[in-house]
Write an enzyme that holds these catalytic residues in place. Structure first.
Site, PDB file in Angstrom:
ATOM      1  N   PRO A 209       0.637  -1.260   0.170  1.00 13.61           N
ATOM      2  CA  PRO A 209      -0.107   0.046  -0.020  1.00 13.61           C
ATOM      3  C   PRO A 209       1.039   1.291   0.083  1.00 13.61           C
ATOM      4  CG  PRO A 209      -0.691  -1.590   1.713  1.00 13.61           C
ATOM      5  CD  PRO A 209       0.690  -1.938   1.231  1.00 13.61           C
ATOM      6  N   GLY A 211       0.453   5.639   0.377  1.00 19.95           N
ATOM      7  CA  GLY A 211      -0.582   6.698   0.501  1.00 19.95           C
ATOM      8  C   GLY A 211       0.208   7.917   0.171  1.00 19.95           C
ATOM      9  N   ASP A 278       3.629  16.920  10.648  1.00 18.74           N
ATOM     10  CA  ASP A 278       4.351  17.939  10.080  1.00 18.74           C
ATOM     11  C   ASP A 278       4.299  17.508   8.402  1.00 18.74           C
ATOM     12  OD1 ASP A 278       4.931  19.000  12.347  1.00 18.74           O
ATOM     13  OD2 ASP A 278       7.144  18.380  12.520  1.00 18.74           O
ATOM     14  N   VAL A 348      -5.095  -3.080   3.439  1.00 15.88           N
ATOM     15  CA  VAL A 348      -5.184  -1.573   3.310  1.00 15.88           C
ATOM     16  C   VAL A 348      -6.208  -0.959   3.940  1.00 15.88           C
ATOM     17  CG1 VAL A 348      -5.058  -0.023   1.154  1.00 15.88           C
ATOM     18  CG2 VAL A 348      -4.606  -2.333   0.860  1.00 15.88           C
ATOM     19  N   VAL A 349      -6.046   0.326   4.427  1.00 12.33           N
ATOM     20  CA  VAL A 349      -7.051   1.001   5.062  1.00 12.33           C
ATOM     21  C   VAL A 349      -7.905   1.602   3.882  1.00 12.33           C
ATOM     22  CG1 VAL A 349      -7.471   2.820   6.650  1.00 12.33           C
ATOM     23  CG2 VAL A 349      -5.816   1.145   7.271  1.00 12.33           C
ATOM     24  N   ARG A 490      16.903  19.954   3.298  1.00  9.33           N
ATOM     25  CA  ARG A 490      17.756  18.987   3.280  1.00  9.33           C
ATOM     26  C   ARG A 490      18.234  18.906   1.689  1.00  9.33           C
ATOM     27  NH1 ARG A 490      16.516  12.773   5.046  1.00  9.33           N
ATOM     28  NH2 ARG A 490      15.284  12.661   3.012  1.00  9.33           N
ATOM     29  N   TYR A 553      12.647  15.035  19.328  1.00  4.38           N
ATOM     30  CA  TYR A 553      12.893  15.046  18.086  1.00  4.38           C
ATOM     31  C   TYR A 553      14.541  15.567  17.729  1.00  4.38           C
ATOM     32  CZ  TYR A 553      10.460  14.853  13.512  1.00  4.38           C
ATOM     33  OH  TYR A 553       9.962  14.599  12.233  1.00  4.38           O
TER      34      TYR A 553
END
Lengths: 633, 678
Positions: A209, A211, A278, A348-349, A490, A553
């Site tokens: 899957p 997304g 984010d 798969v949702v 980045r 983080y």
């Protein structure tokens, strides 16, 4: 907010683009033609309740608007202009079109980069670099008959073969492509997915899957040992809000909808989910569910597990779903918790019912400067103890504070620059804060205006107890904007021999300071031991507060000039950093998930029995490993 | 239930080692990995007294003192340190626990904790330090010819202090050690350490306080089950360490070694010092082993008397003044070697799973698990070995070894001077090949070196008609043969304490040499195991030690290794004889203790009675002439052998009594030892 800015001015442009896309599709892709017809059929079933499906952000051919070897939109990137100043191109973000005079010096000072030494990316993907697809002919034949659109175009396949881990992007920039899916299929609705999964089971095809493609856990990487045909199941075209229930404040969506569309469309009806990871510009609802995502404003709205009411997932054994929309159930272990965090290993949702809230009346950013990180953490802890955290509260360390400053756009007026100078003077000279120690907390308040103001005062009062000084709305807003542009940054770094990554953990309060210090020092030490020639950037922030701990983080980047195998060194350092996190009481992941990148620690993270439980679920639900991305277990 | 001693002649215990036996060849096959000890790089020395002799001590004591700091953290006032400790979560927890258990009020327990802390805490003052800097300059100049320090080590230490909290681990041979350490750090402008000192110093009213003001903190010698004391103590040390206020200094060996052999390390303080790292409270801790070697030990004969059972005088200020006569003597030079800082993090890498500390709040005290214990234990051994390796050996150490061996060889009238010189030169070369850190003045002729060494130690040797012999100062004062024997033993034990300094160099080859005519590896590991209370032998390193020993013997041409055999070469007999003689007193000692246990011990022998009883037994045998080594009178050896027998299961301790299970081990050492007559 990035979502707002991208939702506003560029509407006309987007519609135009979409038309172009459709026309181009008609011209180029015969397979798509019948699919559009069938897709329309499928859509028709739901069309009565379909709230809105217009203004989709993500086209089938992602390459039309997105970079194939970097982050985000093709029209948006950092570059050094002819004057040698850093510039952010495009029109989508608040920072777009602006010049950031301090960025060049910051890059040079922090990483020892030199604008003369470039490490440019391979500009275009050569199709010869991509292995020809291994197709399961019988599967393809039957798939064709369903009319569900699919493609085995090299670009389409490459796009779905990676997330955004450093090693993945680095390889793409060098034009290197590993194992990629052999076919991409775009179901248009739940029933399409059911059909695809049935066919995959019938013909023993591996399904992965897909997304939003924002994975940072090697979750989308195709297992190189997979010998079956791999089909990428792209949910991006299943992006409708099917209904909104204003009485119960819930909404029912297809799982392919990406965060920014979901919020924008709900906003049109006066609602929001408040779930803002984010990556929300690109990440999808189904992806959030499959990885146990967390949003910036979870203090008000909750994390994905708090928001989800009902999930529909298609598995090789059939569809798993709950029978009602009750707000809480005591019916044995919550089956949602097998789905959430399953990372595409079980199914798969396809559809999700989720809580919604009326849009907040008032939003206010804020920021607080602390003399040092220790004081800042103490303040966050107190805020959490009093359970008065604003929608979002984040504490950046000194390195990140400086980084934020480097992204300050050129100020237009003398007055602003004078004011900035005055502020700096007040904080460093008058209040005696050491510019090399101070750190900043950024805040976001939401709700009724009066309550927000009241709340704001409460938080600032607590901050004052820990030596914090209010530092204005601007700093706060910039802090949040950074999270959306940092991924673009980045790519700029990679143009100049700088590679980096962020990773996260959650940790009890009493360990926050220790883990921050130790992980940063470990990164620095490992870089030194591994022969990195330049001092690395090791920085952290506490991004979420909980009753008993915080989410931390880390950012880590270094200049790799002089290294023969920079990615290997990078991965070793990242590995060591994760070991250090675990040794210091941090979790394996707070919201990025395990994927394949962190699999080796999974057993220790959940114990043998826990692993056995998960395995037995996998064995029951998917005995033939149709969902064979090999994440997690 | 102490069973009656039974004697079985056999080798049963050796069977224990069979499972690790493997053919010699395969053991030695990877010997090329062995680093040649001769290649060990060691720093050069600088004499710190030289400058003191040429410039004003007063100016030196009053000069500007600005040490570099750990992360720029200024030293913490002792009052603030105390309140940090008293307010710590850990102490709070233990206080409420103690108050619950004893039913006392929390305030009361809190006050007790505060009192413990007052008794313990240092209160370092620069003025006191300056006073010491001045007086010690005077004292040192009159006692010692030079105090030599490796300045590169100082630079490494300076670097380490800035990066991580530092633990200083000096060897402990003299009271002088910690004054000397602080003196040196002051001299080199380094942060002064806080030093863990035994309570016995506190008895010396004025001096105790002076030491406290120079940075010593005092711990009770034993506080077994006292939870509160332990909590205050460990939190005090950890607070200093975690915040990096100052280097923490303590003695791994726990007490001064009376024999100059390194003592089995004590783990308590090392455990505490490693804890902040293991629990993630600091990124790393640097541990710096420091080797202090004295050419002549101030306490030399004092120690010998103590070992012979003449109790040591309680430390008192008046006693210190009596010791003033030592000021007029010449104690040669001191060498202080600051070793390579050892990172606790790198020691723990791959050894310790730090995650085990993540599941319980860190302020709740817990007993370290088996893995932590063995990690700390192994680290402690490594560190003591590091101390040993950097210990400077003076020529006298070699002379003492030779003289002792010569004396034991038979009732001769000493060793001719020129023969001693020739042997010393031979031993010098051998010890260098074995990697000894020998300070032999090459600019002098061997006979000059020998005679200057002998003259420095004239209290122990006498040259009579060109022959060198060990001799008491006044041979005629002794009335009874027993007194005569004890007087002689004082000299022998003093001498042995110098020889012992070189033991670590020869130990492994000596164990192999003693095992060579039997099943080599089995006997080697048996001996090694038996002597592991006596010498520093890292736990679990049998194979490594065996490899090292064979490597050295092969390298120096003393033995040849063929398929399944170790063969002594023609030229190797001298080396082997020397090595065997090095170990012989200890073997004899263990055997005589064994014999005592078999022949004389009854069921009701208590630990307290053990030493006097075994001493009486040994004196009897020495006087009868059946036993050659006066040094087996050393209570140190007797205690160690008992501990070894207990560990090996030959002896059992039952409610304070020492009983015997089976004694096969006692007479089970390899045949060579068996053949020796007791």
């Amino acid at each position: 907010m990035a979502s707002n800015s991208s939702g506003g001015g560029s509407d006309r442009q987007r519609i135009a683009q979409q038309r172009l896309r459709i026309i181009a599709g008609h011209l180029r892709r015969p397979v798509d033609v019948d699919s559009t017809i069938l897709a329309a059929e499928c859509k028709a079933q739901d069309s009565k309740t379909d709230v809105s499906s217009e203004g989709k952000t993500v086209p089938r051919r992602r390459q039309e608007i997105m970079k194939w070897n970097g982050w985000g939109y093709s029209d948006t990137k950092f570059l050094f202009n002819k004057k040698g100043q850093a510039e952010f191109t495009g029109k989508r973000y608040k920072l777009s079109g602006m010049i950031m005079p301090a960025l060049k010096d910051w890059l040079e000072d922090t990483f020892g980069t030199n604008l003369q030494h470039k490490s440019p990316a391979t500009p275009i993907l050569t199709s010869s670099a991509v292995q020809p697809p291994t197709l399961n002919e019988a599967f393809v034949e039957e798939l064709k008959s369903t009319g569900i659109p699919f493609s085995h175009d090299a670009e389409d396949r490459v796009f779905r073969a990676h997330g955004h881990c450093l090693h993945e992007i680095f390889a793409l920039r060098e034009g290197k492509v590993g194992r990629v899916p052999d076919l991409v299929v775009w179901p248009n609705c739940h029933n399409d997915v059911v059909r695809i999964v049935e066919l995959a089971c019938k013909h023993n095809v591996c399904l992965i899957p897909y997304g939003g493609g924002t994975s940072v856990s090697s979750g989308l990487e195709c297992p190189p040992e997979e010998t079956r045909s791999i089909v990428s199941l792209d949910t991006s075209q299943m992006s409708r809000i099917l209904w909104i229930d204003e009485k119960n404040l819930t909404a029912h969506m297809e799982a392919g909808i990406v965060g920014q569309d979901l919020e924008r469309l709900l906003n049109e009806s006066g609602y929001c989910t408040g779930h803002e990871p984010d990556s929300m510009e690109f990440s999808s609802l189904g992806g959030w569910v499959a990885t146990r995502a967390s949003g910036m404003k979870k203090n008000i709205y909750g994390n994905i597990e708090d928001l989800v009411i009902r999930v529909k997932m298609v598995t090789p054994q059939g569809v798993i779903e709950k029978s009602c929309l009750g707000p809480r159930m005591s019916t044995g272990p919550d089956i949602h918790h097998f789905i959430m965090g399953s990372e595409g290993t079980l199914g798969v949702v396809t559809e999700v019912t989720m809580k919604i809230r009326p849009m907040p009346e008032y939003q206010k950013y804020g920021s607080v400067v602390f003399p040092n990180f220790e004081q800042g953490v103490a303040c966050l802890r107190e805020v959490a103890k009093q359970r008065c955290a604003p929608a979002s509260i984040r504490l950046m360390d000194n390195e990140q504070f400086k980084f934020g400053h480097a992204l300050k756009p050129q100020v237009s007026s003398m007055f602003t620059s004078f004011l900035d100078g005055l502020k700096t003077f007040y904080i460093t000279k008058f209040k005696g804060f050491d510019p090399n120690c101070l750190c900043v907390a950024t805040l976001l308040f939401e709700g009724h205006r009066e309550k927000v103001l009241q709340h704001e005062k409460q938080v600032y009062d607590i901050a004052a107890q820990f030596g914090g000084l209010a530092a204005g709305e601007d700093n706060g807003q910039r802090g949040y904007m950074l999270t959306f542009v940092i991924a673009y940054l980045r790519d700029l770094g990679m143009d100049y021999y700088v590679i980096g990554e962020s990773f996260e953990t959650s940790v009890p309060w009493d360990r926050v300071l220790d883990i921050c210090r130790n992980v940063k020092l470990r990164i620095i030490q490992e870089c030194k031991d591994k022969g990195v020639q330049f001092q690395p950037l090791a920085s952290c922030r506490a991004t979420q507060t909980y009753d008993s701990g915080a989410c931390v983080y880390f950012y880590f980047a270094f200049n790799y000039r002089g290294l023969s195998d920079p990615v290997h060194v990078f991965e070793e350092v990242e590995h060591a950093a994760r070991e250090e996190i675990l040794a210091n009481g941090g979790s394996l992941s707070h919201h990025h998930g395990v994927g394949k990148l962190r699999k080796e620690w999974m057993r220790e993270a959940v114990s043998n029995v826990g692993m056995g439980m998960l395995k037995s679920v996998k064995d029951y639900v998917d005995p033939n490993n149709i969902f064979g991305n090999r994440n997690l277990l | 239930m102490a069973s009656k001693p039974t004697v079985k002649w056999g080798f049963n215990l050796a069977i224990l080692f069979c499972d690790i036996f493997s053919p010699i060849q395969s053991l030695l096959s990877n010997r090329h990995f062995q680093r040649d000890p001769m290649l060990k790089k060691r720093d050069d020395f600088e004499d710190v007294l030289e400058e003191r002799r040429n410039s004003s001590d007063l100016r030196y004591a009053l000069r500007c003192y600005t040490p570099v700091l750990y992360k720029g953290v200024p030293p913490c006032k002792s009052s603030m340190l105390k309140s940090m400790v008293l307010q710590s979560d850990q102490l709070h927890y233990v206080i409420s626990q103690v108050s619950k258990e004893t039913g006392r009020k929390t305030d009361e327990v809190q006050e007790e904790a505060s009192a413990i802390l007052d008794e313990m805490a240092h209160c370092q003052q620069l003025s006191t330090v300056r006073f010491f800097a001045f007086t010690l300059s005077k004292v040192f100049k009159s006692l010692f010819r030079s105090i030599c320090v490796n300045e590169e080590g100082i630079q490494r230490l300076q670097q380490a202090i800035q990066e991580h909290p530092v633990v200083l681990l000096p060897s402990h041979r003299s009271y002088m050690d910690f004054l000397l350490m602080s003196y040196l750090l002051y001299t080199y402008d380094l942060t002064l350490p806080v030093i863990a000192a035994g309570m016995d110093f506190m008895g010396m009213k004025f001096v105790g306080e002076m030491l406290r003001m120079s940075g010593a903190f005092f711990i009770r010698r034993s506080f077994g089950g006292d939870k509160l004391y332990w909590a205050v103590f460990s939190e005090y040390v950890k607070t200093m360490l975690k915040n990096g206020f100052a280097p923490v200094e303590f003695f791994l060996e726990g007490t001064r070694s009376r024999t100059s052999k390194s003592l089995t390390p004590k783990l308590g303080l090392l455990n505490i010092a490693m804890d902040p790292f293991l629990k993630g409270e600091v990124f790393d801790v640097s541990v710096v082993p420091v080797s202090i070697s004295y050419e002549r030990i101030l306490e030399e004969t004092l120690y010998a008397r103590e070992l012979l059972g003449i109790p040591k005088p309680k430390e008192s200020t008046s006693g210190l003044f009596k010791a003033r006569k030592v000021l007029s003597e010449d104690y040669g030079s001191i060498h202080v070697y600051f070793g390579q800082p050892v990172s606790v993090r790198s020691l723990a890498e791959g050894r310790v799973n730090r995650r085990q500390f993540n599941l319980v709040p860190r302020h709740i005290p817990g007993k370290p698990g088996e893995d932590i214990h063995s990690f700390v234990n192994d680290s402690a051994y490594k560190l003591v070995r590091a101390q040993e390796e950097n210990m400077v050996l003076k020529p006298w150490v070699l002379l003492a070894s030779l003289l002792l061996q010569n004396q034991a060889a038979g009732p001769k009238e000493g060793l001719p001077l020129d023969e001693l010189t020739a042997q010393a030169v031979w031993l010098r070369d051998l010890s260098r090949q074995y990697g000894a850190f020998l300070h032999w003045p090459d600019q002098m002729t061997p006979s000059e070196v020998v005679s200057s060494s002998l003259s420095l130690h004239r209290g122990l040797v006498r040259i009579c008609e060109g022959k060198v012999q060990l001799a008491p100062e006044d041979p005629h004062s002794a009335a009874t043969p027993e007194e005569k024997l004890l007087n002689q033993a004082v000299i022998v034990l003093s001498c042995a304490s110098y020889r012992n300094q070189a033991l670590h160099v020869f130990l492994r080859p000596a164990l192999l040499a003693s095992a060579i005519h039997t099943e080599v590896f089995n006997s080697f590991s048996f001996l090694r195991n038996m002597f592991s209370n006596e010498f520093i032998l890292c736990p679990g390193a049998t194979v490594q030690d065996f490899e090292e020993a064979s490597y050295l013997l092969v390298k120096t041409g003393a033995v040849q290794v063929s398929q399944q055999e170790v063969v002594v070469t023609e030229g190797g007999h001298r080396t082997l004889a020397f090595l065997i003689a090095m170990l012989d007193p200890f073997l004899q000692g263990y055997q005589v203790v064994c014999r005592f246990l078999c022949e004389e011990a009854t069921e009701t022998l208590t630990e307290k009675q053990f030493i006097p009883a075994v001493r009486k037994f040994i004196i009897k045998h020495l006087l009868a002439g059946g036993l050659r080594y006066a040094e087996v009178l050393s209570s140190d050896l007797q205690k160690n052998s008992l501990a070894a027998f207990l560990r090996l299961g030959a002896v059992q301790k039952i409610k304070g009594y020492v009983g015997f299970d089976h004694l096969e081990c006692l007479v089970g050492p390899p045949s060579r030892a068996q053949n020796t007559t007791l």
